[in-house]
Design an enzyme around this catalytic site. Sequence first.
Site, short mmCIF file in Angstrom:
data_model
loop_
_atom_site.label_atom_id
_atom_site.label_comp_id
_atom_site.label_asym_id
_atom_site.label_seq_id
_atom_site.Cartn_x
_atom_site.Cartn_y
_atom_site.Cartn_z
N ASP A 121 -41.71 100.58 -9.04
CA ASP A 121 -41.10 100.27 -7.74
C ASP A 121 -42.17 99.78 -6.76
OD1 ASP A 121 -38.74 101.21 -8.75
OD2 ASP A 121 -38.92 103.18 -7.82
N1 URA Z 1 -39.30 105.75 -11.87
C1 URA Z 1 -39.11 105.48 -10.56
O1 URA Z 1 -38.23 106.05 -9.94
N2 URA Z 1 -39.91 104.56 -9.99
C2 URA Z 1 -40.89 103.92 -10.64
O2 URA Z 1 -41.60 103.10 -10.05
C3 URA Z 1 -41.09 104.22 -11.99
C4 URA Z 1 -40.28 105.13 -12.59
#
Ligand code: URA
Length: 232
Positions: A102
């Site tokens: 993310d």
């Molecule tokens: N899970 C999440 O919620 N965010 C990420 O960036 C990676 C795994």
Amino acid sequence: MRLDKYLAGCGFGTRKEVKALIKKGAAAVNGATEMDAGANIRPGDIVTVNGVPAVYRECVYIMMNKPAGYISATEDRHYPVVTELLDDRYRRFDPAPVGRLDIDTEGLLILTNDGQLNHRLTSPSKNVYKTYFAVLDSEADEEDIEVFKCGMEFKDFTAKSAVLEICENRKEVFIKISEGKFHQVKSMCARIGKNVEYLKRVAVGELRLDESLAPGEYRELTDEELNILRSC
Ligand code: URA
């Protein structure tokens, strides 16, 4: 292969830049200066640029400590992307991120133009474990460990059995998941009633993030690290 193509493939610059280097007499083949950009390089030839050995390769493998604020993509209309952080000598290879983190997640991101390896590492059937360090807004307990172990059903995906490890400060946890669904860690934590305040990926399979890399820094994988990834 032509000398200019060979040197570009070694990371000495674009075709135009290496042609300029060759013109200046910086390139040598088997010990003799070579000023013809079209000179034919054969397997076994020893090529140098200003005395530095030029090793041809088609693929690059980069470990980045992804900083928050960047999208795990090669282009985006609204946000900066991780490939913008790379030097031109790596961007030339068109590396793409392996999997997605993310925008606010930090940590281990592999970038490569090796499509086969990328596919293998992200394929759901491969069950490659990813390990995350998370800071939660409230303390985790033993019951949460059990909930993670049982797996979870969501509207659009099923999260398989996952490992939740609680640190001494019980708001800090390590989470191991084998899939990589959108917002998976955050969704799983929400299921146990916790918000993720900070998230960092620390390992993919047995490959660990080099903690000497500050967010935004990167380096090429060593042969040993590449072998670890290939055996995932
Ligand atoms: N899970 C999440 O919620 N965010 C990420 O960036 C990676 C795994």
